[in-house]
Write a protein that holds these residues in place. Structure first.
Motif, PDB file in Angstrom:
ATOM      1  N   ARG A 104      -6.444  -9.671 -35.624  1.00 50.33           N
ATOM      2  CA  ARG A 104      -7.380  -8.546 -35.764  1.00 50.33           C
ATOM      3  C   ARG A 104      -7.748  -8.456 -37.232  1.00 50.33           C
ATOM      4  O   ARG A 104      -6.930  -8.722 -38.104  1.00 50.33           O
ATOM      5  N   GLY A 148       0.773  -3.005 -42.042  1.00 51.84           N
ATOM      6  CA  GLY A 148       1.228  -2.762 -40.667  1.00 51.84           C
ATOM      7  C   GLY A 148       2.716  -2.472 -40.657  1.00 51.84           C
ATOM      8  O   GLY A 148       3.475  -3.043 -41.458  1.00 51.84           O
ATOM      9  N   ILE A 149       3.126  -1.563 -39.774  1.00 59.25           N
ATOM     10  CA  ILE A 149       4.560  -1.235 -39.686  1.00 59.25           C
ATOM     11  C   ILE A 149       5.055  -1.475 -38.253  1.00 59.25           C
ATOM     12  O   ILE A 149       5.596  -0.618 -37.579  1.00 59.25           O
ATOM     13  N   GLY A 150       4.819  -2.736 -37.815  1.00 56.41           N
ATOM     14  CA  GLY A 150       5.318  -3.194 -36.522  1.00 56.41           C
ATOM     15  C   GLY A 150       6.349  -4.298 -36.715  1.00 56.41           C
ATOM     16  O   GLY A 150       6.715  -4.630 -37.848  1.00 56.41           O
ATOM     17  N   ASN A 151       6.804  -4.877 -35.618  1.00 60.28           N
ATOM     18  CA  ASN A 151       7.848  -5.907 -35.693  1.00 60.28           C
ATOM     19  C   ASN A 151       7.380  -7.194 -36.371  1.00 60.28           C
ATOM     20  O   ASN A 151       8.185  -7.911 -36.961  1.00 60.28           O
ATOM     21  N   VAL A 152       6.093  -7.498 -36.275  1.00 62.59           N
ATOM     22  CA  VAL A 152       5.613  -8.714 -36.931  1.00 62.59           C
ATOM     23  C   VAL A 152       5.698  -8.544 -38.455  1.00 62.59           C
ATOM     24  O   VAL A 152       6.084  -9.466 -39.173  1.00 62.59           O
ATOM     25  N   ASP A 155       9.197  -9.269 -39.343  1.00 62.27           N
ATOM     26  CA  ASP A 155       9.475 -10.721 -39.320  1.00 62.27           C
ATOM     27  C   ASP A 155       9.019 -11.363 -40.625  1.00 62.27           C
ATOM     28  O   ASP A 155       9.749 -12.130 -41.247  1.00 62.27           O
ATOM     29  N   ARG A 193      -0.156   2.993 -42.503  1.00 57.17           N
ATOM     30  CA  ARG A 193      -1.176   4.037 -42.723  1.00 57.17           C
ATOM     31  C   ARG A 193      -0.677   5.386 -42.208  1.00 57.17           C
ATOM     32  O   ARG A 193      -1.218   6.413 -42.544  1.00 57.17           O
ATOM     33  N   ARG A 194       0.372   5.343 -41.348  1.00 59.53           N
ATOM     34  CA  ARG A 194       0.987   6.606 -40.910  1.00 59.53           C
ATOM     35  C   ARG A 194       2.420   6.655 -41.462  1.00 59.53           C
ATOM     36  O   ARG A 194       2.752   5.950 -42.403  1.00 59.53           O
ATOM     37  N   GLU A 205      15.645  -5.230 -35.114  1.00 56.98           N
ATOM     38  CA  GLU A 205      14.893  -5.978 -36.123  1.00 56.98           C
ATOM     39  C   GLU A 205      14.956  -5.268 -37.481  1.00 56.98           C
ATOM     40  O   GLU A 205      15.144  -5.891 -38.516  1.00 56.98           O
ATOM     41  N   ALA A 311      -0.558  -7.553 -40.622  1.00 61.44           N
ATOM     42  CA  ALA A 311       0.216  -7.662 -39.366  1.00 61.44           C
ATOM     43  C   ALA A 311      -0.175  -6.456 -38.522  1.00 61.44           C
ATOM     44  O   ALA A 311       0.625  -5.555 -38.284  1.00 61.44           O
ATOM     45  N   ILE A 312      -1.442  -6.467 -38.111  1.00 59.20           N
ATOM     46  CA  ILE A 312      -2.025  -5.279 -37.476  1.00 59.20           C
ATOM     47  C   ILE A 312      -2.451  -5.550 -36.032  1.00 59.20           C
ATOM     48  O   ILE A 312      -3.255  -4.820 -35.470  1.00 59.20           O
ATOM     49  N   TRP A 353      -0.526 -10.770 -22.617  1.00 56.06           N
ATOM     50  CA  TRP A 353      -1.319 -10.171 -23.702  1.00 56.06           C
ATOM     51  C   TRP A 353      -2.824 -10.299 -23.440  1.00 56.06           C
ATOM     52  O   TRP A 353      -3.594  -9.451 -23.879  1.00 56.06           O
ATOM     53  N   PRO A 358      -1.803  -7.055 -27.161  1.00 56.18           N
ATOM     54  CA  PRO A 358      -0.544  -7.530 -27.739  1.00 56.18           C
ATOM     55  C   PRO A 358       0.516  -6.448 -27.879  1.00 56.18           C
ATOM     56  O   PRO A 358       0.774  -5.945 -28.974  1.00 56.18           O
ATOM     57  N   THR A 359       1.112  -6.076 -26.767  1.00 52.68           N
ATOM     58  CA  THR A 359       2.150  -5.031 -26.798  1.00 52.68           C
ATOM     59  C   THR A 359       3.368  -5.494 -26.015  1.00 52.68           C
ATOM     60  O   THR A 359       3.254  -6.339 -25.134  1.00 52.68           O
ATOM     61  N   GLY A 360       4.499  -4.885 -26.338  1.00 50.67           N
ATOM     62  CA  GLY A 360       5.719  -5.138 -25.571  1.00 50.67           C
ATOM     63  C   GLY A 360       6.467  -6.367 -26.052  1.00 50.67           C
ATOM     64  O   GLY A 360       6.016  -7.091 -26.940  1.00 50.67           O
TER      65      GLY A 360
HETATM   66  P1  NAP Z   1       2.095  -3.577 -33.451  1.00 46.92           P
HETATM   67  O1  NAP Z   1       3.456  -3.321 -32.970  1.00 46.92           O
HETATM   68  O2  NAP Z   1       0.951  -3.098 -32.631  1.00 46.92           O
HETATM   69  O3  NAP Z   1       1.962  -2.957 -34.919  1.00 46.92           O
HETATM   70  C1  NAP Z   1       0.742  -3.022 -35.605  1.00 46.92           C
HETATM   71  C2  NAP Z   1       0.820  -2.164 -36.839  1.00 46.92           C
HETATM   72  O4  NAP Z   1      -0.404  -2.335 -37.540  1.00 46.92           O
HETATM   73  C3  NAP Z   1       0.942  -0.667 -36.549  1.00 46.92           C
HETATM   74  O5  NAP Z   1       1.840  -0.120 -37.481  1.00 46.92           O
HETATM   75  C4  NAP Z   1      -0.471  -0.147 -36.783  1.00 46.92           C
HETATM   76  O6  NAP Z   1      -0.523   1.178 -37.238  1.00 46.92           O
HETATM   77  C5  NAP Z   1      -0.900  -1.051 -37.904  1.00 46.92           C
HETATM   78  N1  NAP Z   1      -2.355  -1.107 -38.042  1.00 46.92           N
HETATM   79  C6  NAP Z   1      -3.272  -1.424 -37.103  1.00 46.92           C
HETATM   80  N2  NAP Z   1      -4.509  -1.376 -37.621  1.00 46.92           N
HETATM   81  C7  NAP Z   1      -4.369  -1.026 -38.924  1.00 46.92           C
HETATM   82  C8  NAP Z   1      -5.277  -0.816 -39.976  1.00 46.92           C
HETATM   83  N3  NAP Z   1      -6.582  -0.977 -39.816  1.00 46.92           N
HETATM   84  N4  NAP Z   1      -4.774  -0.455 -41.186  1.00 46.92           N
HETATM   85  C9  NAP Z   1      -3.450  -0.306 -41.366  1.00 46.92           C
HETATM   86  N5  NAP Z   1      -2.534  -0.487 -40.410  1.00 46.92           N
HETATM   87  C10 NAP Z   1      -2.991  -0.852 -39.193  1.00 46.92           C
HETATM   88  O7  NAP Z   1       1.798  -5.136 -33.641  1.00 46.92           O
HETATM   89  P2  NAP Z   1       2.699  -6.353 -34.125  1.00 46.92           P
HETATM   90  O8  NAP Z   1       3.671  -5.990 -35.157  1.00 46.92           O
HETATM   91  O9  NAP Z   1       1.698  -7.425 -34.383  1.00 46.92           O
HETATM   92  O10 NAP Z   1       3.513  -6.741 -32.812  1.00 46.92           O
HETATM   93  C11 NAP Z   1       2.867  -7.164 -31.616  1.00 46.92           C
HETATM   94  C12 NAP Z   1       3.834  -7.058 -30.451  1.00 46.92           C
HETATM   95  O11 NAP Z   1       4.833  -8.076 -30.569  1.00 46.92           O
HETATM   96  C13 NAP Z   1       4.566  -5.742 -30.411  1.00 46.92           C
HETATM   97  O12 NAP Z   1       4.724  -5.335 -29.096  1.00 46.92           O
HETATM   98  C14 NAP Z   1       5.890  -6.079 -31.042  1.00 46.92           C
HETATM   99  O13 NAP Z   1       6.949  -5.221 -30.705  1.00 46.92           O
HETATM  100  C15 NAP Z   1       6.108  -7.488 -30.522  1.00 46.92           C
HETATM  101  N6  NAP Z   1       7.067  -8.211 -31.369  1.00 46.92           N
HETATM  102  C16 NAP Z   1       8.372  -8.100 -31.048  1.00 46.92           C
HETATM  103  C17 NAP Z   1       9.298  -8.732 -31.845  1.00 46.92           C
HETATM  104  C18 NAP Z   1      10.756  -8.619 -31.485  1.00 46.92           C
HETATM  105  O14 NAP Z   1      11.069  -7.978 -30.480  1.00 46.92           O
HETATM  106  N7  NAP Z   1      11.650  -9.200 -32.262  1.00 46.92           N
HETATM  107  C19 NAP Z   1       8.911  -9.446 -32.962  1.00 46.92           C
HETATM  108  C20 NAP Z   1       7.566  -9.518 -33.281  1.00 46.92           C
HETATM  109  C21 NAP Z   1       6.633  -8.885 -32.452  1.00 46.92           C
HETATM  110  P3  NAP Z   1      -0.962   2.372 -36.270  1.00 46.92           P
HETATM  111  O15 NAP Z   1       0.215   2.587 -35.376  1.00 46.92           O
HETATM  112  O16 NAP Z   1      -1.250   3.482 -37.190  1.00 46.92           O
HETATM  113  O17 NAP Z   1      -2.179   1.876 -35.516  1.00 46.92           O
END
Ligand code: NAP
Length: 447
Positions: A104, A148-152, A155, A193-194, A205, A311-312, A353, A358-360
């Motif tokens: 994205r 981004g503050i997700g799991n990626v 990583d 951003r939050r 993780e 990582a968004i 996905w 891309p969730t879960g």
């Molecule tokens: P994610 O979990 O959807 O996190 C994306 C992050 O990006 C969120 O914090 C989001 O903030 C932020 N974001 C999105 N748009 C933005 C913007 N324009 N500006 C600033 N921040 C922005 O995605 P991901 O980390 O890529 O992970 C994808 C999936 O793979 C998830 O389900 C994840 O749990 C999974 N995964 C799992 C593992 C594991 O289990 N070990 C490892 C890697 C990935 P907002 O919340 O504010 O939108």
């Protein structure tokens, strides 16, 4: 006999094949196609190389792949090699399990600066995905920023922070290990951003940050909501926030014992990436969270950055002839249904996905794919009750005929086992494999 084609050999693809075997037994033939000569998609190219226990799920997919009525058809790309409509002409059902391999975009100025990467590209680089193996990020600067503050994001920060010794037993590719060995990065900023209550990070993780040899996590106490507000969080999220609280409690003297800092910077939204051809910094706007929503404050600040990875989240790659939901970044579908059977074409579905975005976790795809296969079976039964969708489909035999006509160099599962053996033989001490990072090398290794 039912003929099913699954496009994509990652978790969603193999869970779908498994569900087909469980529901239709000997009455189904399944072809699993992949554009790469190697199977398992996200398990090989997405899951972090130091998370080998997660990768172990591939053994389950392998059992499915080796069933008598399941074939792996690698090195075949939808579009250049075979069109979706052609597949639909050959199979009763075609299931797209193509994941979400595209980054994205942030949509701010400066995303095209040198040393700015999306997570698909950066993760693909250290995991040796042929498309991204040559990304060659420059790690000679001091500061890496991850958006981004997700799991990626976790990583990527962890991979940047680890010492070479901490990669023991991993399958990180040699070029990335070499580059990380010479890395000068000492400051890794993870930008949300939050706030802490809105992180998308799981406790296991996040907890790994506490055990890093040369890096320490840094959370500012001032960013944390009052502790009593944690009670409203669901248990997993409460655990993650508790970890952030424990990171905030690490004092400066303790932090100073480790040279690398992983700083969490909350309430900051990217406005622009700045630099002269090459990244130099990031312009951010301070935010507040109002009712879970991010609201700008118009106050801005700049952070120096030598490397930046977004990582968004990800998007599914469009396929010619398949309706795409542009806004959601996945195939347009209703519970996985894209198009019904008719006019001599098998029905078209999607799962994983490419269906839901891309969730879960990896495991989330299992119930998804089982539910989808139940729908496929019900649709097939309904179409039979209606007098059938036309002549019996050719399935695998038809595919083989077409592949021979077009001179496609198909890689079988047996070929993959030879590639796998060659990767295992090339592994450095303690590592499970040294991956081939280009398609030609994979094909050569097949023998
Ligand atoms: P994610 O979990 O959807 O996190 C994306 C992050 O990006 C969120 O914090 C989001 O903030 C932020 N974001 C999105 N748009 C933005 C913007 N324009 N500006 C600033 N921040 C922005 O995605 P991901 O980390 O890529 O992970 C994808 C999936 O793979 C998830 O389900 C994840 O749990 C999974 N995964 C799992 C593992 C594991 O289990 N070990 C490892 C890697 C990935 P907002 O919340 O504010 O939108």
């Amino acid at each position: 006999m039912r003929h099913i084609a699954i496009v994509g050999s990652g978790p969603a693809g193999y869970y779908t094949a498994e569900a087909a075997l469980k529901t239709l037994g000997d009455e189904v033939c399944v072809d699993v196609l992949d554009k790469l000569p190697v199977p398992f998609g996200l398990i090989r190219s997405g899951v972090a190389p130091d998370h080998q226990s997660i990768k172990a799920v591939a053994r389950r997919y392998e059992k499915v792949a080796q069933a008598r009525n399941v074939r792996f058809i690698g090195n075949v790309a939808i579009g250049p090699d075979i069109e979706i409509e052609e597949l639909r002409g050959l199979y009763d059902a075609v299931v797209l399990a193509t994941g979400a391999p595209r980054d994205r975009l942030l949509g701010v100025p400066g995303e095209d600066l040198a040393n700015v990467f999306g997570s698909a590209e950066f993760v693909g680089w250290y995991n040796g995905h042929p498309q991204f193996a040559r990304a060659d990020p420059d790690l000679s600067g001091n500061t890496a920023v991850i958006i981004g503050i997700g799991n990626v994001a976790l990583d990527i920060a962890r991979i940047l922070a680890k010492t070479p010794a901490e990669f023991e037993g991993s399958d990180i590719v040699a070029h990335a290990l070499r580059s990380l060995e010479h890395s000068n990065i000492e400051r890794i900023c993870i930008i949300g951003r939050r706030g802490p209550h809105q992180i998308a990070m799981t406790p296991k993780e996040l907890g790994e940050f506490a055990a890093l040899k040369r890096a320490t996590p840094v959370v500012r106490a001032i960013d944390l909501p009052p502790p009593e507000e944690d009670q409203a969080l669901e248990p997993g999220q409460r655990k993650s926030v508790a970890l952030l609280r424990s990171f905030a409690a690490i004092d400066e003297a303790q932090r100073a014992t480790k040279p690398v800092r992983i700083e969490f910077l909350f309430y900051a939204s990217p406005q622009a990436l700045v630099g002269n051809g090459r990244l130099e910094g990031i312009q951010l706007e301070r935010t507040r969270v109002v009712g879970n929503k991010c609201v700008g404050t118009a106050e801005t600040f700049r952070l120096p950055a030598d490397l930046l990875v977004t990582a968004i989240g990800y998007r599914t790659a469009p396929i010619n002839g398949v309706p795409h939901d542009e806004a959601a970044g996945r195939f347009a579908n209703e519970n996985g249904r894209i198009a019904p059977a008719g006019d001599g074409l098998g029905a078209l579905y999607c799962t994983g996905w490419s269906r839901r975005g891309p969730t879960g976790t990896i495991g989330t795809n299992r119930p998804d794919s089982y539910a989808l296969m139940a729908m496929v079976v019900a649709d097939l039964a309904a179409s039979e009750a209606d007098g059938g969708a036309g002549a019996e489909k050719e399935g695998s035999a038809g595919f083989d005929r077409l592949a021979a006509e077009r001179g496609l160099d198909v890689v079988t599962f047996r070929d993959w086992k030879r590639i796998e053996a060659a990767e295992a033989a090339a592994a450095r001490d303690g590592a499970p494999r040294e991956k081939f990072v280009d398609i030609e090398a994979m094909i050569r290794a097949r023998g």
